[in-house]
Scaffold this active site. Structure first.
Site, PDB file in Angstrom:
ATOM      1  N   ASN A 183      16.056 -22.818 -18.749  1.00  0.00           N
ATOM      2  CA  ASN A 183      15.641 -22.628 -20.134  1.00  0.00           C
ATOM      3  C   ASN A 183      14.764 -23.759 -20.651  1.00  0.00           C
ATOM      4  O   ASN A 183      13.907 -23.553 -21.522  1.00  0.00           O
ATOM      5  CB  ASN A 183      16.869 -22.472 -21.037  1.00  0.00           C
ATOM      6  N   ASP A 191      15.815 -26.541 -14.905  1.00  0.00           N
ATOM      7  CA  ASP A 191      15.841 -27.629 -15.884  1.00  0.00           C
ATOM      8  C   ASP A 191      15.443 -28.939 -15.208  1.00  0.00           C
ATOM      9  O   ASP A 191      16.292 -29.737 -14.780  1.00  0.00           O
ATOM     10  CB  ASP A 191      17.199 -27.746 -16.568  1.00  0.00           C
ATOM     11  N   HIS A 205      27.710 -22.441 -22.969  1.00  0.00           N
ATOM     12  CA  HIS A 205      27.002 -21.294 -22.368  1.00  0.00           C
ATOM     13  C   HIS A 205      27.943 -20.220 -21.841  1.00  0.00           C
ATOM     14  O   HIS A 205      27.598 -19.476 -20.927  1.00  0.00           O
ATOM     15  CB  HIS A 205      26.070 -21.768 -21.249  1.00  0.00           C
TER      16      HIS A 205
END
Length: 487
Positions: free
Chosen positions: A235, A197, A330
Site C-alpha cells: 500500500n 512496502d 489490518h
C-alpha cells in the site's frame, strides 16, 4: 469368559489409540503468543546525512543499484541504477572473471516527475543468456565514476536443487530497518522474496517523497546490487496524493523497480511469476483488481495450471495483505482475496504463502475456510492438511512502528505470533523438505526465534497418504483378528 473380557478390553484400547492417532493428524496444537517485549530503536527514519545514504563519489556515478530476476527460469537479470548529472549510457559490461568484461548489454533509460521533484535518469538493462550457477562480474558507468559489482545465477531448475531464500517485508529506512538488512546479509541466503512496502517515502510530502525513494535505493544497495530481490508492491507504493495532483497509482515504484512480468504472460508488472532453482514463485498484487473476470484473476488461473511440480516442487505465493491475521492491525483486510483464491491455493497444493503489511510476525497452522459462504457452512477455519502455511513477515522495521496488539484469545489457526522486527529464511533442501526460520532483531542482535520443517505439499502428501493407509489397514487387520478370536 475371562479371556473374552480381556480380548474386548484390548480391542477397546486399540480402537481408542486409533482415534487418538487420527485426532492428532486432523488437529493442531495450541498456538503461542510470545511474551517478549522489545526495547526497540526509535521508529524514525535515519537522517539523510547518515553514511548509510552516502552518494557515490564522481561525476554521474551510478547509484541505487539493484537487480531482479530477468526471465522465467532464472538465467537472466534486470540490472537497474540511477544517474543524476546526465543520462549517460544504459549499458552493462559483464563477464565471468573479475575486471574482464567480455560481454555488453544495452538497455533503456526513463525518468519521471512527482509534484516538483524530478527523478534522476533511471536505467534498466536486461542481461540474458547467462550460464546457471555461475558468478558474474559487472560494470556500470563510465571513466573514474564507473562502479563494479557481482552476482551469482541460480542453479538450473530441478526437483532436488537446494536453494536459500530470504523473506523481508515492510522494510523502510530506520535504524530497525538497518538491523534487519544487516542481519539478513549474514544469513547466507541467495535471493530475497520482498513482500511490499519498500521505502515508506509516501510518509513524506512534496519533494521529500522522491528524495526518500533515492535514499532508500542507496540504503539497500549493499544487498540489492549483489543478489536479486523479487519485488512485490504494498500500500505504501500506491502514493495516491491528490493534494499534490499525484493520482497515478504506483508511479514511483513502477519507474524504479521493474519485474519480468512478460516472461510469465502477465499483462501487468504488478503480478507475475518466476521459477528459481526448485521453486515456482507467484507474486500477487493485493491492490490491483483480482475478482472474477479481471486480468489478475485470469492470469493466476492460467499460471497455476502451468506449474510443473516434477520440475519445481515448491510452490510459493507472495502477497502484501495477509489472508489470515490475528493482529488488530489490518484485521480482515485480506478476506476478499481469501474468498476468491483460497480454494485455488488448496487445490494446487501451495506450500506456503508469505505476506507483509502487519508490522509483526505470525505463522499459521495448515487451515482453510473454504466451507464457509454467506448463507451456510463452517463459520471458523478448520485444520486442513491440503492447505498452505500462512506466514506474515511485515516486521522489517519501518517508521510506523510495531503492531503490538494481537487479538485475544489467540485463534486456533495461529501457531506462533510476536510483535518484533526481523526477517525470515526458507532453505529448500530437496523436493520434500525445507527449513524455515524467523529471526528476531533483539537489541541489534539476530536471535533465531521460530523455526519448523516445511513438508512439500505435492511430494509429501503422497507419502503421507500411504503412511495413513498402511496404519489404518494395520488397525483394521488387528481388529478383524481379535473379533475372530472372540467369536
Amino acid at each position: 469368559m475371562l479371556g473374552v473380557t480381556k480380548m474386548l478390553c484390548l480391542l477397546f484400547q486399540i480402537m481408542l489409540m486409533s482415534l487418538v492417532f487420527l485426532d492428532s493428524v486432523n488437529n493442531v496444537n495450541a498456538g503461542i503468543t510470545s511474551s517478549y517485549i522489545r526495547k526497540e530503536f526509535p521508529a524514525v527514519d535515519i537522517p539523510l546525512d547518515n553514511e548509510v545514504f552516502a552518494v557515490p563519489r564522481g561525476h554521474n556515478a551510478p547509484q541505487q543499484v539493484h537487480i531482479t530476476q530477468g526471465n522465467y527460469d532464472g538465467n537472466a537479470v534486470i540490472i537497474s541504477w540511477v544517474t543524476f548529472d546526465e543520462p549517460g549510457f544504459s549499458r552493462v559490461q559483464y563477464g565471468t572473471s573479475d575486471k574482464n568484461y567480455e560481454f555488453t548489454a544495452q538497455g533503456k533509460m526513463t525518468n519521471y516527475t512527482f509534484h516538483k521533484y524530478s527523478s534522476g535518469y533511471i536505467h534498466h538493462v536486461l542481461v540474458d543468456g547467462l550460464k546457471y550457477d555461475t558468478k558474474y562480474y559487472y560494470k556500470i558507468g563510465n571513466g573514474e565514476s564507473a562502479r563494479e559489482f557481482w552476482f551469482r545465477t541460480p542453479p538450473m531448475i530441478g526437483p532436488d536443487v537446494p536453494y536459500k531464500f530470504g523473506i523481508i517485508g515492510d522494510l523502510g529506512q530506520t535504524y530497525n530497518s538497518l538491523s534487519t538488512l544487516e542481519h539478513y546479509m549474514e544469513s547466507g541466503a541467495q535471493s530475497v522474496l520482498f513482500l511490499g512496502d519498500l521505502s515508506y517515502a509516501d510518509r513524506y510530502q512534496y519533494n521529500d517523497v522522491g528524495i526518500r525513494w533515492d535514499s532508500w535505493g542507496r540504503f539497500v544497495e549493499k544487498s540489492t546490487a549483489y543478489q536479486p530481490w523479487i519485488w512485490s508492491a504494498g500500500n505504501h507504493e500506491i502514493e495516491y496524493m491528490p493534494y499534490m495532483n499525484e493520482v497515478v497509482p504506483f508511479k514511483s515504484y513502477l519507474h524504479r523497480y521493474p519485474t519480468p512480468y512478460l516472461a510469465s504472460k502477465s499483462t501487468s508488472p504488478m503480478w507475475y511469476a518466476v521459477r528459481r532453482a526448485s521453486a515456482h514463485i507467484i507474486v500477487l498484487s493485493s491492490y490491483s483488481p483480482f475478482v472474477k473476470y479481471t486480468p489478475q484473476y485470469h492470469w493466476l488461473k492460467e499460471e497455476l495450471g502451468r506449474v510443473d511440480r516434477k520440475k519445481t516442487p515448491w510452490l510459493i505465493v507472495l502477497m502484501h495483505v495477509p489472508i489470515y491475521n490475528s493482529n488488530e492491525a489490518h484485521f480482515m483486510e485480506g478476506e476478499s482475496m481469501r474468498a476468491v483464491f483460497e480454494e485455488w491455493f488448496i487445490h494446487h497444493k501451495v506450500d506456503v504463502i508469505f505476506a507483509g503489511h502487519v508490522h509483526a510476525y505470525e505463522r499459521s497452522h495448515r487451515i482453510s475456510n473454504v466451507m464457509y459462504n454467506v448463507s451456510s457452512g463452517e463459520r471458523y477455519p478448520v485444520p486442513d492438511e491440503s492447505a498452505p502455511v500462512y506466514i506474515t513477515v511485515g516486521d522489517g522495521g519501518n517508521q510506523e512502528g510495531l503492531a503490538g496488539r494481537f487479538r485475544d484469545p489467540q485463534p486456533d489457526y495461529s501457531a506462533f505470533r510476536e510483535a518484533s522486527y526481523g526477517h525470515s529464511t526458507l532453505e529448500i533442501m530437496n523436493r520434500t523438505h525445507a527449513l524455515y526460520h524467523w529471526n528476531r532483531n533483539d537489541e541489534g542482535k539476530k536471535v533465531p526465534t521460530d523455526s519448523f520443517v516445511l513438508h512439500n505439499q505435492y511430494w509429501s502428501s503422497n507419502a503421507r497418504e500411504r503412511t495413513l493407509m498402511k496404519h489404518n489397514l494395520s488397525l483394521l487387520g488387528w481388529t478383524a483378528y481379535l473379533m475372530k478370536q472372540i467369536i
